[in-house]
Design a protein around this motif. Structure first.
Motif, PDB file in Angstrom:
ATOM      1  N   SER A  47       0.835  -1.206   0.000  1.00 18.30           N
ATOM      2  CA  SER A  47       0.000   0.000   0.000  1.00 18.30           C
ATOM      3  C   SER A  47       0.867   1.253   0.000  1.00 18.30           C
ATOM      4  N   SER A  48       0.332   2.317  -0.599  1.00 23.76           N
ATOM      5  CA  SER A  48       1.023   3.605  -0.626  1.00 23.76           C
ATOM      6  C   SER A  48       0.029   4.686  -1.036  1.00 23.76           C
ATOM      7  N   VAL A 108       2.762   5.125  -7.750  1.00 23.62           N
ATOM      8  CA  VAL A 108       1.923   4.572  -8.814  1.00 23.62           C
ATOM      9  C   VAL A 108       2.520   3.224  -9.199  1.00 23.62           C
ATOM     10  N   PHE A 109       1.687   2.189  -9.234  1.00 22.95           N
ATOM     11  CA  PHE A 109       2.168   0.839  -9.502  1.00 22.95           C
ATOM     12  C   PHE A 109       1.680   0.345 -10.864  1.00 22.95           C
ATOM     13  N   ASP A 110       2.623  -0.169 -11.671  1.00 23.11           N
ATOM     14  CA  ASP A 110       2.232  -0.897 -12.884  1.00 23.11           C
ATOM     15  C   ASP A 110       2.795  -2.311 -12.778  1.00 23.11           C
ATOM     16  N   GLU A 111       2.691  -3.066 -13.851  1.00 23.93           N
ATOM     17  CA  GLU A 111       3.060  -4.485 -13.808  1.00 23.93           C
ATOM     18  C   GLU A 111       4.537  -4.724 -13.493  1.00 23.93           C
ATOM     19  N   GLN A 167      -3.689   1.231  -2.859  1.00 26.18           N
ATOM     20  CA  GLN A 167      -2.590   1.447  -3.764  1.00 26.18           C
ATOM     21  C   GLN A 167      -3.128   1.979  -5.097  1.00 26.18           C
ATOM     22  N   ARG A 168      -2.354   2.833  -5.734  1.00 25.19           N
ATOM     23  CA  ARG A 168      -2.744   3.403  -7.020  1.00 25.19           C
ATOM     24  C   ARG A 168      -2.145   2.542  -8.131  1.00 25.19           C
ATOM     25  N   VAL A 169      -2.973   1.692  -8.692  1.00 26.68           N
ATOM     26  CA  VAL A 169      -2.518   0.719  -9.694  1.00 26.68           C
ATOM     27  C   VAL A 169      -3.078   1.097 -11.059  1.00 26.68           C
ATOM     28  N   VAL A 170      -2.226   1.067 -12.066  1.00 25.79           N
ATOM     29  CA  VAL A 170      -2.660   1.392 -13.430  1.00 25.79           C
ATOM     30  C   VAL A 170      -2.497   0.171 -14.331  1.00 25.79           C
TER      31      VAL A 170
END
Length: 352
Positions: A175-176, A180-183, A324-327
């Motif tokens: 978590s954050s 920004v999290f991607d694959e 978490q901010r996942v794209v």
């Protein structure tokens, strides 16, 4: 034991226009016990582009909709379940003719000859956690994934599925409020990240000739289940305010979109490796709740306090209180068409 009668249904699944894999489905009714034995197989031609798909977790929130979609498109579906009686209530034969429902001893025969396997099984995480529940959350995922991988790997080449679509979750990233999290992002260091790492590692044991798509699924929004079913009562009780601080990120996806993504991963060879199953526009939870209030015609001002969530969910409240901010970078790269890229439109569709 004496048999009353045997009824046999047959089909063939076409992998390509030139390759036919036989698959037989026979039901033998026993006089004394009235139980059924199921074999999967066939000797009749089948239309091009039809798939035979085995699904674990088919009775869950995502699985039910996926089975409905596959069946509506005339694909052959094999529901792999621990409770045949429960699955038969969810998929009654009058509404789902031709679907095979198999308990664990018959999983091997169902997986052999399937084109693809979708692995969605696992105890829901949106519940009150105890040490025993936490153990089961992890073990339920790893046990079923390990069994599916072993059955695929042990299948003869001629009847081995060509694709495994295996669920995992955005909890992989930890978590954050700022990242920004991607694959390609690294894994986190909390409990859910650990669960997801082990879950994915188990799926990665599948035969290298089998295309593997790992779908890291966000919070799924839809009617009659999922996150909204748990959020709305709290939302109504506390006048529609945000859950916790409201600053935490909410990486969501509409049920139709996650089902379409899994469906595409079954049939499109470009879908392989890790793919984030989230909408392209994650929001902070305060915005999610404000949009929900607008759609429901409710005010959105009194926050649901952390203590109320922890009273209901215990340690499981971290699923809501931390985010978490996942794209979905990979899905966008692949040109996947999101039906609901914005949460306001998704909520309108769900609650209308």
């Amino acid at each position: 034991m004496e048999f009353c009668r045997a009824t046999t249904f047959s089909w063939t699944h076409t992998v390509s226009t030139s390759l036919h894999i036989p698959q037989t489905f026979s039901v033998v009714k026993m006089c004394e016990t009235r139980r059924f034995k199921v074999w999967c197989g066939s000797d009749q031609p089948q239309k091009a582009n039809q798939m035979t798909v085995s699904v674990t977790g088919a009775t869950g929130f995502i699985g039910r909709r996926l089975v409905q979609r596959l069946h509506a498109d005339n694909h052959h579906v094999r529901v792999l379940t621990r409770s045949k009686s429960n699955a038969e209530l969810i998929f009654p034969v009058k509404d789902f003719p031709g679907i095979v429902i198999a308990e664990e001893p018959a999983w091997k025969d169902c997986i052999q000859g399937s084109n693809g396997v979708v692995n969605l099984a696992g105890l829901p995480i949106s519940t009150r956690w105890s040490s025993e529940i936490k153990k089961e959350i992890k073990q339920s995922r790893i046990r079923v994934t390990s069994k599916v991988v072993d059955l695929i790997n042990d299948a003869p080449d001629a009847v081995r599925p060509t694709v495994l679509v295996s669920a995992t979750a955005v909890g992989y990233y930890g978590s954050s409020e700022t990242k920004v999290f991607d694959e390609n992002s690294p894994s986190g260091n909390d409990y859910l990240a650990e669960v997801c790492r082990e879950w994915e590692a188990t799926a990665l044991g599948v035969n290298k000739d089998v295309r593997l798509a790992l779908i890291r699924i966000g919070v799924v929004l839809g009617k009659d289940g999922g996150a909204l079913a748990k959020m709305i009562p709290l939302f109504m009780l506390f006048a529609g305010g945000p859950l916790g601080s409201g600053k935490q990120w909410f990486s969501w996806i509409h049920l139709d979109d996650i089902v379409n993504l899994i469906y595409e991963a079954l049939s499109n060879p470009s879908y392989k490796g890790v793919i984030n199953g989230t909408a392209p526009n994650p929001v902070r939870l305060a915005e999610m709740c404000a949009q929900l209030g607008t759609v429901m015609g409710r005010p959105s001002w009194l926050p649901v306090p952390d203590i109320a969530l922890k009273a209901v969910l215990g340690e499981g409240a971290t699923v809501v209180l931390e985010g978490q901010r996942v794209v979905p970078a990979r899905a966008k790269e692949l040109g996947f068409p999101f039906k609901y890229p914005y949460v306001k439109d998704a909520l309108k569709a769900i609650l209308s």
